[in-house]
Design a protein around this motif. Structure first.
Motif, short mmCIF file in Angstrom:
data_model
loop_
_atom_site.label_atom_id
_atom_site.label_comp_id
_atom_site.label_asym_id
_atom_site.label_seq_id
_atom_site.Cartn_x
_atom_site.Cartn_y
_atom_site.Cartn_z
N ALA A 99 126.32 33.73 39.26
CA ALA A 99 126.52 32.95 38.04
C ALA A 99 126.84 31.49 38.34
CB ALA A 99 127.64 33.57 37.21
N GLU A 100 127.40 31.21 39.54
CA GLU A 100 127.73 29.84 39.92
C GLU A 100 126.51 28.92 39.94
OE1 GLU A 100 129.62 29.73 43.66
OE2 GLU A 100 131.45 30.74 43.01
N ARG A 101 125.33 29.50 40.08
CA ARG A 101 124.13 28.67 40.13
C ARG A 101 123.88 27.94 38.82
NH1 ARG A 101 120.05 33.16 42.33
NH2 ARG A 101 121.25 34.32 40.79
N ASP A 102 124.47 28.44 37.75
CA ASP A 102 124.39 27.76 36.45
C ASP A 102 122.94 27.42 36.09
OD1 ASP A 102 125.47 26.75 34.11
OD2 ASP A 102 125.78 24.75 34.93
N ASP A 108 119.07 25.51 26.91
CA ASP A 108 119.36 24.36 27.76
C ASP A 108 118.08 23.61 28.13
OD1 ASP A 108 122.09 25.05 27.82
OD2 ASP A 108 121.73 26.46 29.46
N ARG A 124 119.14 26.08 44.22
CA ARG A 124 120.49 26.54 43.88
C ARG A 124 120.82 27.86 44.57
NH1 ARG A 124 121.55 24.65 37.57
NH2 ARG A 124 121.08 22.44 37.96
N TYR A 155 115.94 33.55 33.63
CA TYR A 155 115.45 32.22 34.00
C TYR A 155 114.07 32.29 34.64
CZ TYR A 155 115.17 27.64 36.20
OH TYR A 155 114.75 26.39 36.59
#
Length: 262
Positions: A99-102, A108, A124, A155
């Motif tokens: 999830a840190e890869r955002d 968005d 990422r 994504y």
């Protein structure tokens, strides 16, 4: 080599933990229900972050519930109130760093063009492995079904959607991208970890074995390798692995595009 397996423990409990690790205000962080009585001393999110911090610093092999409890300044048994065991904790850690890869979501603004979107994912993901080298030690063949993984899949499929591939080919293309990028990122993370652990660069390792070529390498047995060497194909530089990654990703994306154009 993977030393830990993601996807272990009790599936129902693990899924509940994965989807409540980032609780809304006024919830316990373990069940998602409003708290009553004294507020909990810890949250699942805090435990996950403490475990990640420990693994980043000390490695995954030495991580245990007791070591994480020490990291957080609590008793070991306190952790079991929130997380049943190490298997579930590793699932939380893996999904947390994913999830840190955002990665940009449906609402968005992301890069223009499907290739640029895939390249963002790749960059990422490689950075994720650099920040958390222990991730290469976890098998994700059966991954934690949490928000981090689903954000990745959403994504990638969204990035490929405009190509008009049949559904099965779109999934296969997304899986091929994940397989290649993860493998390249794991290899780079392992290389970096070996250099830190041994204090010896990859170039130095090869230099120590220069005698191999004169004493053991048989040009008649390995003619293709010898021709490639003579043509300057083997270059021992820090950029060789990065060059191989960039070429591999470009060829993979070119192949996807050719499938669309066929």
């Amino acid at each position: 080599m993977a030393v830990e397996r993601s996807g272990g423990g009790d599936p129902a409990r693990t899924l509940a933990l994965l989807w409540t690790a980032q609780p809304s205000p006024g919830t316990t962080g373990t069940t998602g229900r409003p708290t009553r009585g004294r507020p909990p001393r810890l949250t699942v999110r805090q435990i996950r972050q403490g475990a990640i911090a420990f693994a980043d610093r000390e490695g995954l092999a030495t991580m245990s519930m007791a070591r994480v409890a020490e990291e957080l300044g609590v008793g070991t048994m306190s952790l079991y109130t929130y997380v049943p065991g190490k298997a579930e904790l590793i699932d939380l850690m893996v999904d947390g760093v994913m999830a840190e890869r955002d990665l940009p979501g449906p609402d968005d603004v992301g890069p223009a063009g499907w290739r640029a979107r895939i390249e963002l994912y790749a960059e990422r993901t490689r950075a994720m492995y650099q920040r958390h080298p222990w991730l290469r030690e976890v098998s994700t063949v059966r991954p934690p079904l949490g928000p981090g993984l689903l954000a990745q899949q959403e994504y990638l499929l969204a990035a490929l959607a405009d190509l008009g591939l049949p559904a099965r080919q779109a999934v296969a293309a997304a899986d091929a991208i994940v397989t290649f990028v993860d493998a390249a990122a794991r290899q780079q993370a392992e290389t970096d970890q070996l250099e830190r652990a041994t204090g010896q660069s990859t170039d130095e390792w090869w230099s120590d074995r220069d005698s191999f070529w004169a004493e053991h390498f048989d040009v008649e047995r390995y003619p293709a390798m010898n021709r490639t060497w003579e043509a300057g194909g083997f270059v021992d530089t820090p950029d060789a692995m990065a060059d191989a990654y960039r070429l591999g990703l470009r060829l993979l994306l070119d192949g996807i595009q050719r499938t669309v154009d066929a």
